[in-house]
Design a protein around this motif. Structure first.
Motif, PDB file in Angstrom:
ATOM      1  N   PHE A   1       0.660  -1.168  -0.085  1.00 13.38           N
ATOM      2  CA  PHE A   1      -0.246   0.223  -0.055  1.00 13.38           C
ATOM      3  C   PHE A   1       0.621   0.820   0.145  1.00 13.38           C
ATOM      4  CE2 PHE A   1      -2.952  -3.260   0.569  1.00 13.38           C
ATOM      5  CZ  PHE A   1      -4.556  -2.542   0.890  1.00 13.38           C
ATOM      6  N   TYR A   2       2.017   1.493   0.440  1.00 11.55           N
ATOM      7  CA  TYR A   2       3.043   2.393   0.383  1.00 11.55           C
ATOM      8  C   TYR A   2       3.599   2.685  -0.661  1.00 11.55           C
ATOM      9  CZ  TYR A   2       2.445   2.576   6.058  1.00 11.55           C
ATOM     10  OH  TYR A   2       2.212   2.429   6.965  1.00 11.55           O
ATOM     11  N   ALA A   3       4.394   1.766  -0.882  1.00 10.59           N
ATOM     12  CA  ALA A   3       4.434   1.763  -3.031  1.00 10.59           C
ATOM     13  C   ALA A   3       3.215   2.324  -3.211  1.00 10.59           C
ATOM     14  CB  ALA A   3       5.700   0.306  -2.560  1.00 10.59           C
ATOM     15  N   ASN A   4       2.031   1.922  -3.206  1.00  8.08           N
ATOM     16  CA  ASN A   4       1.435   3.200  -4.392  1.00  8.08           C
ATOM     17  C   ASN A   4       0.544   4.169  -3.770  1.00  8.08           C
ATOM     18  OD1 ASN A   4       0.737   0.598  -6.804  1.00  8.08           O
ATOM     19  ND2 ASN A   4       1.031  -0.519  -4.747  1.00  8.08           N
ATOM     20  N   GLY A   5       1.668   4.547  -2.835  1.00 15.40           N
ATOM     21  CA  GLY A   5       1.027   5.861  -2.235  1.00 15.40           C
ATOM     22  C   GLY A   5      -0.270   5.790  -1.160  1.00 15.40           C
ATOM     23  N   ILE A   6      -0.537   4.818  -0.631  1.00 12.22           N
ATOM     24  CA  ILE A   6      -1.187   4.708   0.081  1.00 12.22           C
ATOM     25  C   ILE A   6      -0.967   5.174   1.373  1.00 12.22           C
ATOM     26  CG2 ILE A   6      -3.474   3.570   1.158  1.00 12.22           C
ATOM     27  CD1 ILE A   6      -3.838   4.716  -1.507  1.00 12.22           C
ATOM     28  N   CYS A   7      -1.379   5.821   2.487  1.00  8.89           N
ATOM     29  CA  CYS A   7      -0.621   5.749   3.607  1.00  8.89           C
ATOM     30  C   CYS A   7      -1.929   6.111   4.693  1.00  8.89           C
ATOM     31  CB  CYS A   7       0.308   6.796   4.062  1.00  8.89           C
ATOM     32  SG  CYS A   7       0.098   8.438   3.348  1.00  8.89           S
ATOM     33  N   PHE A   8      -1.436   5.385   5.909  1.00  4.63           N
ATOM     34  CA  PHE A   8      -2.592   5.682   7.122  1.00  4.63           C
ATOM     35  C   PHE A   8      -2.438   6.462   7.981  1.00  4.63           C
ATOM     36  CE2 PHE A   8      -2.076   1.430   4.870  1.00  4.63           C
ATOM     37  CZ  PHE A   8      -4.031   0.617   4.657  1.00  4.63           C
ATOM     38  N   ASP A   9      -3.715   7.024   8.321  1.00  3.96           N
ATOM     39  CA  ASP A   9      -3.138   7.709   9.689  1.00  3.96           C
ATOM     40  C   ASP A   9      -3.116   7.177  11.199  1.00  3.96           C
ATOM     41  OD1 ASP A   9      -3.550  10.130  11.048  1.00  3.96           O
ATOM     42  OD2 ASP A   9      -5.502  10.237  11.099  1.00  3.96           O
ATOM     43  N   PHE A  10      -3.810   5.911  11.253  1.00  7.65           N
ATOM     44  CA  PHE A  10      -3.731   5.080  12.550  1.00  7.65           C
ATOM     45  C   PHE A  10      -3.736   3.769  11.858  1.00  7.65           C
ATOM     46  CE2 PHE A  10      -8.146   6.237  11.327  1.00  7.65           C
ATOM     47  CZ  PHE A  10      -9.524   5.258  11.450  1.00  7.65           C
ATOM     48  N   ILE A  11      -3.090   2.800  12.505  1.00  8.63           N
ATOM     49  CA  ILE A  11      -3.456   1.525  11.802  1.00  8.63           C
ATOM     50  C   ILE A  11      -4.702   0.787  13.645  1.00  8.63           C
ATOM     51  CG2 ILE A  11      -2.150  -1.082  11.865  1.00  8.63           C
ATOM     52  CD1 ILE A  11      -0.526   0.715   9.830  1.00  8.63           C
ATOM     53  N   GLU A  12      -5.034   0.600  14.375  1.00 12.86           N
ATOM     54  CA  GLU A  12      -5.813  -0.091  15.692  1.00 12.86           C
ATOM     55  C   GLU A  12      -6.065  -1.395  15.305  1.00 12.86           C
ATOM     56  OE1 GLU A  12      -5.559   1.936  18.327  1.00 12.86           O
ATOM     57  OE2 GLU A  12      -4.567   3.251  17.360  1.00 12.86           O
ATOM     58  N   ARG A  13      -6.305  -1.914  16.319  1.00  8.94           N
ATOM     59  CA  ARG A  13      -6.923  -3.181  16.386  1.00  8.94           C
ATOM     60  C   ARG A  13      -8.012  -2.917  17.292  1.00  8.94           C
ATOM     61  NH1 ARG A  13      -0.854  -6.227  19.017  1.00  8.94           N
ATOM     62  NH2 ARG A  13      -0.103  -6.171  17.853  1.00  8.94           N
ATOM     63  N   PHE A  14      -8.596  -4.354  16.949  1.00 15.28           N
ATOM     64  CA  PHE A  14     -10.055  -4.458  17.290  1.00 15.28           C
ATOM     65  C   PHE A  14     -10.024  -5.094  18.841  1.00 15.28           C
ATOM     66  CE2 PHE A  14     -12.424  -4.801  13.282  1.00 15.28           C
ATOM     67  CZ  PHE A  14     -13.094  -3.500  14.020  1.00 15.28           C
ATOM     68  N   PRO A  15     -10.131  -4.629  19.560  1.00 15.79           N
ATOM     69  CA  PRO A  15     -10.433  -5.658  21.115  1.00 15.79           C
ATOM     70  C   PRO A  15     -11.280  -7.108  21.007  1.00 15.79           C
ATOM     71  CG  PRO A  15     -12.560  -4.016  20.737  1.00 15.79           C
ATOM     72  CD  PRO A  15     -11.349  -4.138  20.114  1.00 15.79           C
ATOM     73  N   GLN A  16     -10.036  -7.909  22.108  1.00 18.02           N
ATOM     74  CA  GLN A  16     -10.383  -9.373  21.913  1.00 18.02           C
ATOM     75  C   GLN A  16     -11.506  -9.804  22.727  1.00 18.02           C
ATOM     76  OE1 GLN A  16      -7.878 -11.610  20.064  1.00 18.02           O
ATOM     77  NE2 GLN A  16      -9.586 -12.929  20.055  1.00 18.02           N
ATOM     78  N   LEU A  17     -12.253 -10.804  21.883  1.00 15.98           N
ATOM     79  CA  LEU A  17     -13.957 -11.034  21.420  1.00 15.98           C
ATOM     80  C   LEU A  17     -13.250 -12.175  22.397  1.00 15.98           C
ATOM     81  CD1 LEU A  17     -17.090 -10.743  22.366  1.00 15.98           C
ATOM     82  CD2 LEU A  17     -17.188 -12.111  20.143  1.00 15.98           C
ATOM     83  N   ASP A  18     -13.860 -12.740  23.928  1.00 16.75           N
ATOM     84  CA  ASP A  18     -13.664 -14.181  24.415  1.00 16.75           C
ATOM     85  C   ASP A  18     -14.801 -14.563  25.385  1.00 16.75           C
ATOM     86  OD1 ASP A  18     -11.073 -14.174  23.648  1.00 16.75           O
ATOM     87  OD2 ASP A  18     -10.060 -12.907  25.502  1.00 16.75           O
ATOM     88  N   PHE A  19     -14.872 -14.225  26.422  1.00 19.46           N
ATOM     89  CA  PHE A  19     -16.497 -13.767  27.309  1.00 19.46           C
ATOM     90  C   PHE A  19     -17.159 -13.419  27.225  1.00 19.46           C
ATOM     91  CE2 PHE A  19     -12.051 -16.193  29.073  1.00 19.46           C
ATOM     92  CZ  PHE A  19     -12.541 -17.662  28.836  1.00 19.46           C
ATOM     93  N   SER A  20     -18.512 -13.511  27.115  1.00 19.46           N
ATOM     94  CA  SER A  20     -19.846 -12.976  27.458  1.00 19.46           C
ATOM     95  C   SER A  20     -19.591 -11.957  28.493  1.00 19.46           C
ATOM     96  CB  SER A  20     -20.758 -13.683  27.775  1.00 19.46           C
ATOM     97  OG  SER A  20     -20.880 -14.614  28.954  1.00 19.46           O
ATOM     98  N   SER A  21     -18.799 -12.115  30.231  1.00 19.22           N
ATOM     99  CA  SER A  21     -19.112 -11.518  30.720  1.00 19.22           C
ATOM    100  C   SER A  21     -18.109 -10.603  30.982  1.00 19.22           C
ATOM    101  CB  SER A  21     -18.547 -12.745  32.221  1.00 19.22           C
ATOM    102  OG  SER A  21     -16.938 -13.353  31.625  1.00 19.22           O
ATOM    103  N   GLN A  22     -17.063 -10.724  30.121  1.00 12.60           N
ATOM    104  CA  GLN A  22     -15.777  -9.386  29.199  1.00 12.60           C
ATOM    105  C   GLN A  22     -16.355  -8.347  28.453  1.00 12.60           C
ATOM    106  OE1 GLN A  22     -12.559 -11.636  28.449  1.00 12.60           O
ATOM    107  NE2 GLN A  22     -12.212 -12.112  30.067  1.00 12.60           N
ATOM    108  N   VAL A  23     -17.539  -8.556  27.740  1.00 13.15           N
ATOM    109  CA  VAL A  23     -18.246  -8.086  27.056  1.00 13.15           C
ATOM    110  C   VAL A  23     -18.500  -6.773  27.622  1.00 13.15           C
ATOM    111  CG1 VAL A  23     -20.273  -6.627  25.772  1.00 13.15           C
ATOM    112  CG2 VAL A  23     -19.919  -9.826  25.872  1.00 13.15           C
ATOM    113  N   LEU A  24     -18.201  -6.092  28.498  1.00 11.76           N
ATOM    114  CA  LEU A  24     -18.361  -4.310  28.700  1.00 11.76           C
ATOM    115  C   LEU A  24     -16.890  -3.909  28.830  1.00 11.76           C
ATOM    116  CD1 LEU A  24     -19.636  -2.096  29.690  1.00 11.76           C
ATOM    117  CD2 LEU A  24     -19.268  -2.899  32.145  1.00 11.76           C
TER     118      LEU A  24
END
Length: 835
Positions: A197-220
């Motif tokens: 992407f960089y080689a073709n002129g595309i750059c990114f303002d941010f690169i973020e990860r989704f939080p991990q979905l494990d247990f239903s009790s950890q949804v909050l």
């Protein structure tokens, strides 16, 4: 509260698969029955469920996997291992690696829906060389060990990544963002593709990860962590955001956005560009979540076709019509939020299911009545296994068969035997789409580009607006209809802009800002003589030699061919001047010829005077060699004719001056100068000087003659058609010899200017040569500093002015006496003035 997952990628594909199998009617194209085939089974749905399909009488049994209700961990390796080991055990008896029911031979497994499930499944099943078909995202596996048993109902992921790149470049979204799921596929995308992407002129303002979905009790906790990512996305100036994830990513995504709004964080509308692995999925507490964030989004999707009769079949489905389907009751309860009286899942304060509920009333985020892309892939996977089994049957029945009461029976003892037939499978499904695998086990297909149109009632449309064809050339792989895309209201139905800065318009070039990504830059005008004809050019470039930049420096204009012509005022004025002076010279010559016997004409060598007038006439006429389009002949004659004619004129002046000096010296008593007087000396001077100049010109023409030449560089906006002098040294020699004659003539005339004589021409010659030398001394720097056709004009002006100076200064006093004061043109007056 324990939240049970009601995922569309599990529930809907299972129902769709059953419908698809009934609709395609495998028993028609595959004439297999009990007397030729001992039933085998292949499993669909990964950890969530098993479907036993017996080819022959086409019977189905659907029952939920125990892992669905025993483990609160979604997509866990433990649940996948458990379900995989169950397949290797005797039916209804969990004894790992022990199977005694020969009537149920495991033939193949169709698993999914994400790479994590497929990878965990492969850990167990690849040891037994069981063919595995994944209808979702493929895992990153060892091609030499595990990869040989994998068949992906998903095109090569690199085709999708190139499609994303082409999409960003098509809309010029060079300033984008990236949010990805923290798994092997996401990390691989970041590590391998971002450099492309960089080689073709595309750059990114941010690169973020989704939080991990494990247990239903950890949804909050997951939602709180995700709100930080949402804050970064909202504060970014990038309007296009690439979302790379799996099918369950939509659960995380929706939860993040909903929780952010709940916290009062205004989520700025973006254009989400989602991968094909993602799809709308819902867990119970998300039923009321708004889908408006999807409006105007673009997503890649596995290519699919409509299945006739599918919706009509769904309308007939209910828990009572599918008695052998043990899965539909659980789906029915969760989808309609009700409970059957004898349900295994006990629910409080819910309505009783009557089995007559309509699937059309369920929100589309929970259940779609149209076949989804994952369901279509599963349908093709079942069909592919059936086709491979049929091919295997036809092959093995010729070699391995035995009689059994008048019937033939084929025994399948080794699952790996099916690999050869799966690799070469190729067929057209009931939608008339060709299905086959490439050498890597990937589905040979492209991707559709889907535009999401969401409505307030939680319904939505998937509108196909383009496609990615990996078999096309690089510049034609992406086809998209911009007019068919519905953008979100924030962009006023115009193509959104996603750039760090405004585009550099033609005529400007990009200059990188210090400390900023390469997509952020300043725009500076192109240097003089260069242009840029496109937006956001890194550098300006020179126009071709026969073109020049316009004032805005954004296009090249064809240069006009320029030369001093008779059609322009400057050329007309010079030509008119040459005609006037040549006419005046001819008039003076006529006057002198008419009054040739008068004392003033006879004085100081009448023949030299005629020669001088003729040379001046020719010098005025040679101007016409310099005006007009240069040709081969005119280029040869221009400078040589000018040099010889002017040498003749100046040598005549020199001869007249020397005759004046010698005449005065001869009047002294006892002077020996008398013998030098006469025509012989004057003719010798003229002839000798002219001969030397002619010799120089002859050497010039024989060694390096002038020739027509197109000068591309002297002027920026014109091509000058000129005469190249060939040899600047020879041209300098011609001018140098002419200057030498002029200086000698001026010196002699200056010394003789006060000699007493009635018709002493020394004074007039002094003035004329002073003017002549001044003109040609100023000619040299002016000529060298002038460009194009004006160089020719400078030389013409010098010829005219110097020739006119000689004519006026030398002959105007004599013409005045001859015409106006003829009484002075007599011998008596001559003697009186002399005394």
């Amino acid at each position: 509260m324990v939240v049970f997952v009601v995922l569309l990628f599990v529930l809907l594909p299972l129902a769709v698969t059953k419908v698809s199998l009934l609709k395609c009617n495998i028993s028609d194209p595959l004439p297999i029955n009990h007397k030729y085939y001992q039933p085998g089974d292949f499993i669909i749905g990964g950890i969530m469920s098993q479907i036993y399909i017996f080819l022959g009488d086409i019977t189905f049994e659907m029952r939920p996997s125990p892992a669905l209700f025993e483990d609160p961990v979604y997509f866990s390796a433990r649940a996948t291992y458990l379900a995989s080991m169950e397949l290797l055990s005797t039916q209804d008896k969990f004894t790992p690696n022990y199977k005694c029911d020969s009537k149920n031979n495991l033939v193949a497994i169709i698993g999914g829906p994400n790479s994590y499930i497929s990878l965990s499944m492969a850990t167990i099943l690849c040891n037994y060389k069981i063919p595995q078909l994944t209808y979702g995202s493929a895992p990153v596996i060892d091609k030499e060990t595990q990869g040989v048993f994998f068949y992906r109902m998903f095109p090569n992921r690199d085709h999708q990544y190139r499609g994303i790149l082409h999409l960003l470049l098509h809309f010029r979204w060079t300033w984008s963002g990236l949010v990805y799921l923290n798994d092997n596929n996401g990390e691989r995308f970041v590590q391998n593709m971002l450099t492309v992407f960089y080689a073709n002129g595309i750059c990114f303002d941010f690169i973020e990860r989704f939080p991990q979905l494990d247990f239903s009790s950890q949804v909050l906790a997951m939602a709180k962590e995700g709100s930080k990512t949402v804050r970064v996305v909202s504060q970014s100036t990038a309007n296009a955001v690439v979302v790379h994830g799996e099918i369950q990513t939509m659960i995380i995504f929706r939860t993040m956005l909903h929780y952010s709004v709940f916290e009062g964080l205004a989520v700025k509308t973006k254009v989400w560009i989602m991968t094909a692995q993602m799809d709308i999925t819902t867990i119970p507490f998300q039923r009321s979540f708004d889908l408006h964030f999807m409006h105007g989004a673009l997503s890649f999707a596995m290519h699919s076709e409509e299945m006739l009769g599918f919706q009509r079949f769904l309308q007939k489905q209910n828990p009572t019509s599918a008695k052998k389907d043990g899965f539909i009751r659980e789906f029915w309860e969760l989808a309609f939020e009700c409970s059957f009286p004898n349900s295994d899942i006990k629910k409080q304060d819910v309505e009783i299911c009557n089995g007559e509920e309509k699937l059309e009333t369920i929100p589309m985020s929970v259940f779609e009545t149209r076949m989804t892309k994952h369901s279509y892939s599963m349908y093709n996977a079942v069909y592919a296994v059936a086709q491979a089994l049929h091919a295997m049957l036809l092959s093995t029945s010729k070699h391995r068969a035995m009689a059994d009461g008048g019937r033939r029976k084929v025994l399948y003892q080794h699952p790996w035997q099916l690999h050869h037939f799966l690799k070469s499978v190729s067929f057209n499904n009931s939608a008339r789409e060709e299905i086959s695998f490439d050498e890597n086990g990937d589905l040979v297909a492209g991707f559709d580009i889907i535009n999401w149109v969401a409505y307030p009632n939680q319904s939505f449309l998937r509108v196909r607006v383009g496609k990615v064809d990996p078999t096309a050339s690089e510049d034609k792989q992406l086809t998209i209809s911009e007019d068919a895309i519905v953008w979100t209201s924030r962009f006023n139905q115009a193509v959104p802009l996603s750039m760090c800065v405004d585009s550099c318009h033609p005529g400007y070039r990009k200059v990188k800002k210090e400390g900023k990504p390469f997509c952020c830059y300043d725009c500076l005008p192109c240097p003089a003589g260069k242009i840029s004809d496109k937006n956001d050019m890194d550098d300006c470039f020179q126009c071709p030699e026969d073109h020049y930049p316009n004032n805005e420096q954004n296009i090249c204009i064809t240069k006009d061919i320029s030369f001093l012509s008779y059609d322009e005022p400057f050329g007309i004025s010079l030509a008119t001047s040459a005609l006037l002076f040549s006419s005046l010279t001819a008039l003076v010559l006529r006057i002198f010829i008419k009054h040739q016997n008068t004392p003033i004409v006879k004085a100081n060598n009448r023949n030299i005077t005629y020669t001088l007038l003729c040379s001046l006439l020719l010098s005025f006429l040679c101007v016409f060699l310099f005006i007009g389009q240069p040709g081969k002949v005119t280029c040869l004659l221009r400078q040589t004719a000018f040099g010889i004619i002017f040498s003749l004129a100046v040598s005549c002046v020199l001869a007249k001056t020397i005759i004046v000096v010698l005449s005065f010296m001869a009047t002294k008593p006892g002077s020996r100068m008398r013998k030098w007087l006469g025509r012989r000396l004057a003719n010798s001077i003229v002839l000798c000087c002219s001969l030397i100049q002619s010799l120089i010109c002859a050497v010039w023409l024989s060694t390096s003659p002038p020739f027509p030449h197109f000068d591309m560089h002297s002027t920026s906006e014109e091509i000058v058609l000129e005469c190249n002098e060939g040899s600047n040294i020879m041209f300098s020699c011609v001018l140098g010899f002419l200057g030498f004659l002029a200086i000698v003539s001026f010196t002699v005339a200056f010394l003789a200017r006060k000699l007493p004589d009635s018709f002493n021409e020394a004074k007039f010659i002094t003035f004329s040569m002073l003017m002549f030398c001044s003109v040609w001394m100023s000619f040299v720097p002016t000529y060298l500093s002038t460009k194009g056709k004006y160089m020719v004009a400078v030389e013409i002006f010098s010829i005219l002015s110097s020739s006119a100076g000689l004519l006026i200064c030398i002959f105007s006093p004599k013409c005045y006496i001859i015409v106006v004061r003829p009484e002075l043109n007599s011998r008596e007056e001559l003697m009186r003035r002399k005394n």
